[in-house]
Each structure stands twice: as structure tokens, then as C-alpha cells.
Design a protein around this motif. Structure first.
Motif, PDB file in Angstrom:
ATOM      1  N   UNK A   1       0.786  -1.145  -0.075  1.00  0.00           N
ATOM      2  CA  UNK A   1       0.026   0.033  -0.090  1.00  0.00           C
ATOM      3  C   UNK A   1       0.928   1.132  -0.201  1.00  0.00           C
ATOM      4  N   UNK A   2       0.468   2.302  -0.860  1.00  0.00           N
ATOM      5  CA  UNK A   2       1.306   3.518  -0.741  1.00  0.00           C
ATOM      6  C   UNK A   2       0.874   4.410   0.284  1.00  0.00           C
ATOM      7  N   UNK A   3       1.841   5.161   0.576  1.00  0.00           N
ATOM      8  CA  UNK A   3       1.704   6.107   1.673  1.00  0.00           C
ATOM      9  C   UNK A   3       0.424   6.957   1.342  1.00  0.00           C
ATOM     10  N   UNK A   4       0.047   7.339   0.279  1.00  0.00           N
ATOM     11  CA  UNK A   4      -1.318   8.102   0.034  1.00  0.00           C
ATOM     12  C   UNK A   4      -2.554   7.258   0.355  1.00  0.00           C
ATOM     13  N   UNK A   5      -2.518   5.986   0.070  1.00  0.00           N
ATOM     14  CA  UNK A   5      -3.846   5.035   0.468  1.00  0.00           C
ATOM     15  C   UNK A   5      -3.906   4.987   2.203  1.00  0.00           C
ATOM     16  N   UNK A   6      -2.839   4.900   2.748  1.00  0.00           N
ATOM     17  CA  UNK A   6      -2.858   4.705   4.159  1.00  0.00           C
ATOM     18  C   UNK A   6      -3.382   5.980   4.896  1.00  0.00           C
ATOM     19  N   UNK A   7      -2.935   7.132   4.179  1.00  0.00           N
ATOM     20  CA  UNK A   7      -3.513   8.517   4.660  1.00  0.00           C
ATOM     21  C   UNK A   7      -4.781   8.577   4.625  1.00  0.00           C
ATOM     22  N   UNK A   8      -5.333   8.116   3.280  1.00  0.00           N
ATOM     23  CA  UNK A   8      -6.770   8.434   3.118  1.00  0.00           C
ATOM     24  C   UNK A   8      -7.484   7.395   3.871  1.00  0.00           C
ATOM     25  N   UNK A   9      -7.008   6.173   3.971  1.00  0.00           N
ATOM     26  CA  UNK A   9      -7.808   5.396   5.112  1.00  0.00           C
ATOM     27  C   UNK A   9      -7.854   5.752   6.309  1.00  0.00           C
ATOM     28  N   UNK A  10      -6.739   6.207   7.075  1.00  0.00           N
ATOM     29  CA  UNK A  10      -6.478   6.992   8.333  1.00  0.00           C
ATOM     30  C   UNK A  10      -7.765   8.248   8.398  1.00  0.00           C
ATOM     31  N   UNK A  11      -7.583   8.810   7.345  1.00  0.00           N
ATOM     32  CA  UNK A  11      -8.585  10.060   7.294  1.00  0.00           C
ATOM     33  C   UNK A  11      -9.796   9.538   7.510  1.00  0.00           C
ATOM     34  N   UNK A  12     -10.276   8.787   6.651  1.00  0.00           N
ATOM     35  CA  UNK A  12     -11.783   8.120   6.611  1.00  0.00           C
ATOM     36  C   UNK A  12     -12.181   7.430   7.783  1.00  0.00           C
ATOM     37  N   UNK A  13     -10.978   6.598   8.377  1.00  0.00           N
ATOM     38  CA  UNK A  13     -11.397   6.064   9.720  1.00  0.00           C
ATOM     39  C   UNK A  13     -11.685   7.255  10.971  1.00  0.00           C
ATOM     40  N   UNK A  14     -10.977   8.312  10.882  1.00  0.00           N
ATOM     41  CA  UNK A  14     -11.112   9.350  11.841  1.00  0.00           C
ATOM     42  C   UNK A  14     -12.181  10.023  11.577  1.00  0.00           C
ATOM     43  N   UNK A  15     -12.530  10.404  10.430  1.00  0.00           N
ATOM     44  CA  UNK A  15     -13.919  10.799  10.069  1.00  0.00           C
ATOM     45  C   UNK A  15     -15.116  10.118  10.612  1.00  0.00           C
ATOM     46  N   UNK A  16     -15.003   8.776  10.331  1.00  0.00           N
ATOM     47  CA  UNK A  16     -16.264   7.858  10.663  1.00  0.00           C
ATOM     48  C   UNK A  16     -16.256   7.993  12.051  1.00  0.00           C
ATOM     49  N   UNK A  17     -15.211   7.894  12.868  1.00  0.00           N
ATOM     50  CA  UNK A  17     -15.301   7.586  14.422  1.00  0.00           C
ATOM     51  C   UNK A  17     -15.796   8.905  15.068  1.00  0.00           C
ATOM     52  N   UNK A  18     -15.328  10.117  14.388  1.00  0.00           N
ATOM     53  CA  UNK A  18     -15.677  11.509  15.082  1.00  0.00           C
ATOM     54  C   UNK A  18     -17.173  11.780  14.772  1.00  0.00           C
ATOM     55  N   UNK A  19     -17.288  11.229  13.331  1.00  0.00           N
ATOM     56  CA  UNK A  19     -19.002  11.189  13.106  1.00  0.00           C
ATOM     57  C   UNK A  19     -20.042  10.659  14.149  1.00  0.00           C
ATOM     58  N   UNK A  20     -19.565   9.399  14.371  1.00  0.00           N
ATOM     59  CA  UNK A  20     -20.332   8.438  15.176  1.00  0.00           C
ATOM     60  C   UNK A  20     -20.512   8.921  16.675  1.00  0.00           C
ATOM     61  N   UNK A  21     -19.354   9.440  17.291  1.00  0.00           N
ATOM     62  CA  UNK A  21     -19.457   9.796  18.561  1.00  0.00           C
ATOM     63  C   UNK A  21     -19.915  11.225  18.642  1.00  0.00           C
ATOM     64  N   UNK A  22     -20.077  12.005  17.586  1.00  0.00           N
ATOM     65  CA  UNK A  22     -20.297  13.306  17.852  1.00  0.00           C
ATOM     66  C   UNK A  22     -22.286  13.476  17.594  1.00  0.00           C
ATOM     67  N   UNK A  23     -22.693  12.319  17.330  1.00  0.00           N
ATOM     68  CA  UNK A  23     -24.136  12.364  17.131  1.00  0.00           C
ATOM     69  C   UNK A  23     -24.727  12.092  18.620  1.00  0.00           C
ATOM     70  N   UNK A  24     -25.512  13.126  19.014  1.00  0.00           N
ATOM     71  CA  UNK A  24     -26.066  12.915  20.266  1.00  0.00           C
ATOM     72  C   UNK A  24     -27.448  12.077  20.134  1.00  0.00           C
ATOM     73  N   UNK A  25     -27.539  11.114  20.895  1.00  0.00           N
ATOM     74  CA  UNK A  25     -28.801  10.135  21.255  1.00  0.00           C
ATOM     75  C   UNK A  25     -29.713  10.674  21.759  1.00  0.00           C
TER      76      UNK A  25
END
Length: 63
Positions: free
Chosen positions: A1-25
Motif C-alpha cells: 500500500x502506498x503512503x497516500x492510500x494509508x493516509x486516505x484510509x486513516x482520514x476516513x476512519x477518523x472521520x467515521x469515528x468522529x461522526x459516530x461519537x459526535x451524534x447525540x442520542x
């Protein structure tokens, strides 16, 4: 995997985690009922404590 793909995956994972924890229930009916019971029990405990103090004062002849 290239460094660009790793960075993209890390960014997407971070966005997903922040999106899920930021939603008030919203509270459901069970949560509201539980809080109501907690408040009622706390008030009852305070009343019981005051009644105990009143009994002790009466036994001492203070009241």
C-alpha cells in the motif's frame, strides 16, 4: 500500500469515528423513566434522613 492510500484510509476512519461519537442520542422512554425513578429515590432518601434526625431530636428532648 502506498503512503497516500494509508493516509486516505486513516482520514476516513477518523472521520467515521468522529461522526459516530459526535451524534447525540435522544433519550428513550426507558431512560426518562429511569431518571424519574432515580430522582424519586433520592428525594425519598432525603426525607428518610430528615425523619431520622427528627426522631433523634425528639428522643433527646430537643423538639
Amino acid at each position: 500500500m502506498k503512503h497516500g492510500n494509508k493516509a486516505l484510509i486513516a482520514t476516513l476512519m477518523s472521520a467515521l469515528i468522529l461522526g459516530l461519537t459526535g451524534c447525540p442520542q435522544k433519550e428513550g422512554p426507558a431512560e426518562k423513566a429511569g431518571k424519574s425513578v432515580d430522582n424519586a429515590m433520592e428525594k425519598a432518601g432525603e426525607k428518610m434522613e430528615q425523619a431520622g434526625k427528627n426522631v433523634q431530636d425528639a428522643a433527646k428532648g430537643d423538639k
